[in-house]
Design a protein around this motif. Sequence first.
Motif, PDB file in Angstrom:
ATOM      1  N   GLU A   1       0.773  -1.245   0.081  1.00  0.00           N
ATOM      2  CA  GLU A   1      -0.049  -0.091   0.188  1.00  0.00           C
ATOM      3  C   GLU A   1       0.794   1.225  -0.032  1.00  0.00           C
ATOM      4  O   GLU A   1       0.267   2.324  -0.198  1.00  0.00           O
ATOM      5  N   SER A   2       2.177   1.181   0.110  1.00  0.00           N
ATOM      6  CA  SER A   2       3.229   2.489   0.183  1.00  0.00           C
ATOM      7  C   SER A   2       3.192   2.799  -1.071  1.00  0.00           C
ATOM      8  O   SER A   2       3.146   1.978  -2.261  1.00  0.00           O
ATOM      9  N   GLN A   3       3.037   4.019  -1.441  1.00  0.00           N
ATOM     10  CA  GLN A   3       3.137   4.688  -2.708  1.00  0.00           C
ATOM     11  C   GLN A   3       4.573   5.503  -3.065  1.00  0.00           C
ATOM     12  O   GLN A   3       4.803   6.032  -2.004  1.00  0.00           O
ATOM     13  N   PRO A   4       5.055   5.757  -4.104  1.00  0.00           N
ATOM     14  CA  PRO A   4       4.674   5.118  -5.270  1.00  0.00           C
ATOM     15  C   PRO A   4       5.444   3.520  -5.605  1.00  0.00           C
ATOM     16  O   PRO A   4       4.843   2.609  -6.223  1.00  0.00           O
ATOM     17  N   GLU A   5       6.160   3.293  -4.414  1.00  0.00           N
ATOM     18  CA  GLU A   5       6.875   2.004  -4.558  1.00  0.00           C
ATOM     19  C   GLU A   5       6.420   1.132  -3.285  1.00  0.00           C
ATOM     20  O   GLU A   5       6.400   1.801  -2.365  1.00  0.00           O
ATOM     21  N   PRO A   6       6.594  -0.029  -3.414  1.00  0.00           N
ATOM     22  CA  PRO A   6       6.191  -0.859  -2.191  1.00  0.00           C
ATOM     23  C   PRO A   6       7.373  -0.702  -1.057  1.00  0.00           C
ATOM     24  O   PRO A   6       8.685  -0.490  -1.522  1.00  0.00           O
ATOM     25  N   LYS A   7       7.047  -0.537   0.130  1.00  0.00           N
ATOM     26  CA  LYS A   7       8.066  -0.451   1.344  1.00  0.00           C
ATOM     27  C   LYS A   7       8.334  -1.888   1.903  1.00  0.00           C
ATOM     28  O   LYS A   7       7.616  -2.487   2.111  1.00  0.00           O
ATOM     29  N   TRP A   8       9.487  -1.941   2.129  1.00  0.00           N
ATOM     30  CA  TRP A   8      10.000  -3.434   2.903  1.00  0.00           C
ATOM     31  C   TRP A   8      10.474  -2.853   4.204  1.00  0.00           C
ATOM     32  O   TRP A   8      11.010  -1.899   4.621  1.00  0.00           O
ATOM     33  N   THR A   9       9.736  -3.702   5.237  1.00  0.00           N
ATOM     34  CA  THR A   9       9.974  -3.627   6.530  1.00  0.00           C
ATOM     35  C   THR A   9      10.311  -4.860   7.276  1.00  0.00           C
ATOM     36  O   THR A   9      10.037  -6.039   6.598  1.00  0.00           O
ATOM     37  N   THR A  10      10.824  -4.787   8.445  1.00  0.00           N
ATOM     38  CA  THR A  10      11.194  -5.821   9.257  1.00  0.00           C
ATOM     39  C   THR A  10      11.342  -5.583  10.777  1.00  0.00           C
ATOM     40  O   THR A  10      11.524  -4.248  10.984  1.00  0.00           O
ATOM     41  N   VAL A  11      11.160  -6.362  11.741  1.00  0.00           N
ATOM     42  CA  VAL A  11      10.954  -5.993  13.016  1.00  0.00           C
ATOM     43  C   VAL A  11      12.626  -6.587  13.743  1.00  0.00           C
ATOM     44  O   VAL A  11      12.749  -6.490  14.643  1.00  0.00           O
ATOM     45  N   TYR A  12      13.370  -7.286  12.707  1.00  0.00           N
ATOM     46  CA  TYR A  12      14.690  -7.878  13.149  1.00  0.00           C
ATOM     47  C   TYR A  12      15.688  -6.787  13.045  1.00  0.00           C
ATOM     48  O   TYR A  12      15.881  -6.405  11.903  1.00  0.00           O
ATOM     49  N   ASN A  13      16.443  -6.515  14.114  1.00  0.00           N
ATOM     50  CA  ASN A  13      17.492  -5.536  14.102  1.00  0.00           C
ATOM     51  C   ASN A  13      18.374  -5.640  13.065  1.00  0.00           C
ATOM     52  O   ASN A  13      19.113  -4.846  12.335  1.00  0.00           O
ATOM     53  N   ILE A  14      18.744  -6.967  13.050  1.00  0.00           N
ATOM     54  CA  ILE A  14      19.926  -7.186  11.953  1.00  0.00           C
ATOM     55  C   ILE A  14      19.882  -7.121  10.429  1.00  0.00           C
ATOM     56  O   ILE A  14      20.598  -6.954   9.978  1.00  0.00           O
ATOM     57  N   LEU A  15      18.315  -7.053  10.140  1.00  0.00           N
ATOM     58  CA  LEU A  15      17.674  -6.932   8.766  1.00  0.00           C
ATOM     59  C   LEU A  15      17.702  -5.576   8.550  1.00  0.00           C
ATOM     60  O   LEU A  15      17.584  -5.071   7.387  1.00  0.00           O
ATOM     61  N   LYS A  16      17.507  -4.695   9.483  1.00  0.00           N
ATOM     62  CA  LYS A  16      16.950  -3.288   9.383  1.00  0.00           C
ATOM     63  C   LYS A  16      18.005  -2.443   8.313  1.00  0.00           C
ATOM     64  O   LYS A  16      17.462  -1.957   7.353  1.00  0.00           O
ATOM     65  N   PRO A  17      19.201  -2.413   8.534  1.00  0.00           N
ATOM     66  CA  PRO A  17      20.099  -1.593   7.649  1.00  0.00           C
ATOM     67  C   PRO A  17      20.020  -2.243   6.024  1.00  0.00           C
ATOM     68  O   PRO A  17      20.357  -1.324   5.294  1.00  0.00           O
ATOM     69  N   ILE A  18      19.699  -3.272   5.977  1.00  0.00           N
ATOM     70  CA  ILE A  18      19.634  -3.712   4.315  1.00  0.00           C
ATOM     71  C   ILE A  18      18.362  -4.254   3.726  1.00  0.00           C
ATOM     72  O   ILE A  18      18.139  -4.850   2.891  1.00  0.00           O
ATOM     73  N   ALA A  19      16.974  -3.988   4.733  1.00  0.00           N
ATOM     74  CA  ALA A  19      15.916  -4.418   4.302  1.00  0.00           C
ATOM     75  C   ALA A  19      15.630  -3.950   2.831  1.00  0.00           C
ATOM     76  O   ALA A  19      14.956  -4.459   1.970  1.00  0.00           O
ATOM     77  N   GLY A  20      15.837  -2.491   2.572  1.00  0.00           N
ATOM     78  CA  GLY A  20      15.538  -1.908   1.507  1.00  0.00           C
ATOM     79  C   GLY A  20      16.320  -2.553   0.267  1.00  0.00           C
ATOM     80  O   GLY A  20      15.773  -2.751  -0.681  1.00  0.00           O
ATOM     81  N   ARG A  21      17.455  -2.813   0.602  1.00  0.00           N
ATOM     82  CA  ARG A  21      18.344  -3.365  -0.680  1.00  0.00           C
ATOM     83  C   ARG A  21      17.905  -4.640  -1.068  1.00  0.00           C
ATOM     84  O   ARG A  21      18.013  -5.052  -1.961  1.00  0.00           O
ATOM     85  N   ILE A  22      17.669  -5.621   0.172  1.00  0.00           N
ATOM     86  CA  ILE A  22      16.983  -6.903  -0.375  1.00  0.00           C
ATOM     87  C   ILE A  22      15.772  -6.603  -0.896  1.00  0.00           C
ATOM     88  O   ILE A  22      15.389  -7.556  -1.786  1.00  0.00           O
ATOM     89  N   GLY A  23      14.834  -6.085  -0.460  1.00  0.00           N
ATOM     90  CA  GLY A  23      13.676  -5.593  -1.290  1.00  0.00           C
ATOM     91  C   GLY A  23      13.748  -5.349  -2.540  1.00  0.00           C
ATOM     92  O   GLY A  23      13.102  -5.940  -3.588  1.00  0.00           O
ATOM     93  N   GLN A  24      14.773  -4.346  -3.002  1.00  0.00           N
ATOM     94  CA  GLN A  24      14.756  -4.133  -4.332  1.00  0.00           C
ATOM     95  C   GLN A  24      15.395  -5.336  -5.022  1.00  0.00           C
ATOM     96  O   GLN A  24      14.948  -5.434  -6.369  1.00  0.00           O
ATOM     97  N   PHE A  25      16.328  -5.944  -4.522  1.00  0.00           N
ATOM     98  CA  PHE A  25      16.782  -7.279  -5.253  1.00  0.00           C
ATOM     99  C   PHE A  25      15.715  -8.269  -5.600  1.00  0.00           C
ATOM    100  O   PHE A  25      15.519  -8.523  -6.790  1.00  0.00           O
ATOM    101  N   ILE A  26      14.546  -8.287  -4.591  1.00  0.00           N
ATOM    102  CA  ILE A  26      13.686  -9.066  -4.938  1.00  0.00           C
ATOM    103  C   ILE A  26      12.676  -8.621  -5.795  1.00  0.00           C
ATOM    104  O   ILE A  26      12.335  -9.323  -6.966  1.00  0.00           O
ATOM    105  N   ASP A  27      12.606  -7.312  -6.062  1.00  0.00           N
ATOM    106  CA  ASP A  27      11.663  -6.760  -6.829  1.00  0.00           C
ATOM    107  C   ASP A  27      12.214  -6.711  -8.373  1.00  0.00           C
ATOM    108  O   ASP A  27      11.457  -6.828  -9.522  1.00  0.00           O
ATOM    109  N   ASN A  28      13.492  -6.632  -8.498  1.00  0.00           N
ATOM    110  CA  ASN A  28      14.360  -6.770  -9.768  1.00  0.00           C
ATOM    111  C   ASN A  28      14.166  -8.032 -10.383  1.00  0.00           C
ATOM    112  O   ASN A  28      14.603  -8.414 -11.500  1.00  0.00           O
ATOM    113  N   HIS A  29      13.704  -9.051  -9.535  1.00  0.00           N
ATOM    114  CA  HIS A  29      13.965 -10.410 -10.114  1.00  0.00           C
ATOM    115  C   HIS A  29      12.717 -11.046 -10.419  1.00  0.00           C
ATOM    116  O   HIS A  29      11.538 -11.048 -10.002  1.00  0.00           O
TER     117      HIS A  29
END
Length: 73
Positions: free
Chosen positions: A45-73
């Motif tokens: 529901e995030s606009q204009p692009e989907p937002k990637w979130t996590t509650v795990y601190n270890i993933l917070k710094p890279i959540a957006g990069r992993i999300g973009q990676f998933i979106d591009n595949h």
Amino acid sequence: MQQYIYKDIFKGKARELLIIGKEDNNEYRIFCDGSLLGILLKDKESQPEPKWTTVYNILKPIAGRIGQFIDNH
């Protein structure tokens, strides 16, 4: 179910993260060396692009990069 391998550098060392997605493509589990690092959620529901979130601190710094990676595949 979808599977991806995301290559990353953590504390100066290369690592490969296994990403396994559920059927609805909104929730992904992230593993490193057989251990669960956390769960990544896609907020469509995030606009204009989907937002990637996590509650795990270890993933917070890279959540957006992993999300973009998933979106591009």
